[in-house]
Design a protein around this motif. Structure first.
Motif, PDB file in Angstrom:
ATOM      1  N   VAL A  13       0.865  -1.186   0.021  1.00  9.00           N
ATOM      2  CA  VAL A  13      -0.072   0.032  -0.044  1.00  9.00           C
ATOM      3  C   VAL A  13       0.954   1.194  -0.121  1.00  9.00           C
ATOM      4  O   VAL A  13       1.883   1.241   0.900  1.00  9.00           O
ATOM      5  CB  VAL A  13      -0.975   0.019   1.359  1.00  9.00           C
ATOM      6  CG1 VAL A  13      -1.829   1.183   1.224  1.00  9.00           C
ATOM      7  CG2 VAL A  13      -1.823  -1.489   1.309  1.00  9.00           C
ATOM      8  N   ASP A  14       0.777   1.996  -0.980  1.00 13.59           N
ATOM      9  CA  ASP A  14       1.524   3.475  -0.837  1.00 13.59           C
ATOM     10  C   ASP A  14       0.689   4.481  -0.350  1.00 13.59           C
ATOM     11  O   ASP A  14      -0.510   4.529  -0.698  1.00 13.59           O
ATOM     12  CB  ASP A  14       1.467   3.648  -2.605  1.00 13.59           C
ATOM     13  CG  ASP A  14       2.349   2.803  -3.125  1.00 13.59           C
ATOM     14  OD1 ASP A  14       3.371   2.240  -2.709  1.00 13.59           O
ATOM     15  OD2 ASP A  14       2.193   2.577  -4.464  1.00 13.59           O
ATOM     16  N   ILE A  15       1.360   4.910   0.705  1.00 15.30           N
ATOM     17  CA  ILE A  15       0.683   6.024   1.502  1.00 15.30           C
ATOM     18  C   ILE A  15       1.425   7.349   1.536  1.00 15.30           C
ATOM     19  O   ILE A  15       2.619   7.448   1.231  1.00 15.30           O
ATOM     20  CB  ILE A  15       0.575   5.625   2.809  1.00 15.30           C
ATOM     21  CG1 ILE A  15       2.001   5.178   3.692  1.00 15.30           C
ATOM     22  CG2 ILE A  15      -0.439   4.443   3.014  1.00 15.30           C
ATOM     23  CD1 ILE A  15       1.605   5.020   5.084  1.00 15.30           C
ATOM     24  N   GLU A  16       0.758   8.400   1.542  1.00 20.83           N
ATOM     25  CA  GLU A  16       1.207   9.769   1.804  1.00 20.83           C
ATOM     26  C   GLU A  16       1.068  10.182   3.362  1.00 20.83           C
ATOM     27  O   GLU A  16      -0.294  10.092   3.675  1.00 20.83           O
ATOM     28  CB  GLU A  16       1.097  10.675   0.910  1.00 20.83           C
ATOM     29  CG  GLU A  16       1.877  11.991   1.085  1.00 20.83           C
ATOM     30  CD  GLU A  16       2.017  12.948  -0.282  1.00 20.83           C
ATOM     31  OE1 GLU A  16       2.423  13.998  -0.049  1.00 20.83           O
ATOM     32  OE2 GLU A  16       1.629  12.406  -0.993  1.00 20.83           O
ATOM     33  N   VAL A  17       1.858  10.383   4.154  1.00 22.17           N
ATOM     34  CA  VAL A  17       1.567  10.868   5.713  1.00 22.17           C
ATOM     35  C   VAL A  17       1.646  12.327   5.949  1.00 22.17           C
ATOM     36  O   VAL A  17       2.505  13.063   5.705  1.00 22.17           O
ATOM     37  CB  VAL A  17       2.735  10.019   6.556  1.00 22.17           C
ATOM     38  CG1 VAL A  17       2.485  10.349   7.982  1.00 22.17           C
ATOM     39  CG2 VAL A  17       2.859   8.600   6.307  1.00 22.17           C
ATOM     40  N   SER A  18       0.605  12.780   6.664  1.00 20.19           N
ATOM     41  CA  SER A  18       0.595  14.254   7.323  1.00 20.19           C
ATOM     42  C   SER A  18       0.572  14.051   8.859  1.00 20.19           C
ATOM     43  O   SER A  18      -0.328  13.598   9.384  1.00 20.19           O
ATOM     44  CB  SER A  18      -0.625  14.874   6.880  1.00 20.19           C
ATOM     45  OG  SER A  18      -0.715  15.003   5.623  1.00 20.19           O
TER      46      SER A  18
END
Length: 97
Positions: A13-18
Motif C-alpha cells: 500500500v502506497d501512502i502519503e503521511v501528514s
C-alpha cells in the motif's frame, strides 16, 4: 486504487503521511500521486511516526504490517502480510473520512 497491489505474501500500500494531526485517519485517495493520504498524531522524530503507522494499520487489518520503503519520507510503502488486495481495498474504502 492503484495505491494497493497484491504481492506473493501480502499487499503493498502506497501512502502519503501528514504528521501532527489530532488523530489517526485515512483521509483520501490521491489519484495524481496514486497514494492513500493518511493523518497521524505523531511527529516524524525517532521513528515515532513509523511506529504509529505500523500500529494503526495492524489494528485496522488484524495483520502484521511493516514499512518497506520511505522510512524517512512522507511517501511510504507499507506491506500488509497474509491478506489479499480486495480485502485491503474494502477496508480502506470503508475508512476514508
Amino acid at each position: 486504487m492503484k495505491a494497493i497491489r497484491g504481492v506473493e505474501d501480502g499487499v503493498l500500500v502506497d501512502i502519503e503521511v501528514s504528521p501532527g494531526s489530532s488523530g489517526f485517519s485515512i483521509s483520501s485517495y490521491n489519484p495524481w500521486r496514486n497514494r492513500i493520504e493518511i493523518r497521524i498524531r505523531s511527529i516524524p522524530q525517532r521513528g515515532k511516526a513509523n511506529k504509529e503507522i505500523i500500529q494503526e494499520f495492524s489494528t485496522i487489518t488484524h495483520k502484521e504490517v511493516e514499512i518497506v520503503s520511505g522510512h524517512k519520507s512522507r511517501q511510504k510503502t507499507i506491506k500488509i502480510f497474509d491478506t489479499v488486495e480486495n480485502e485491503i481495498n474494502r477496508i480502506i474504502k470503508d475508512l476514508i473520512s
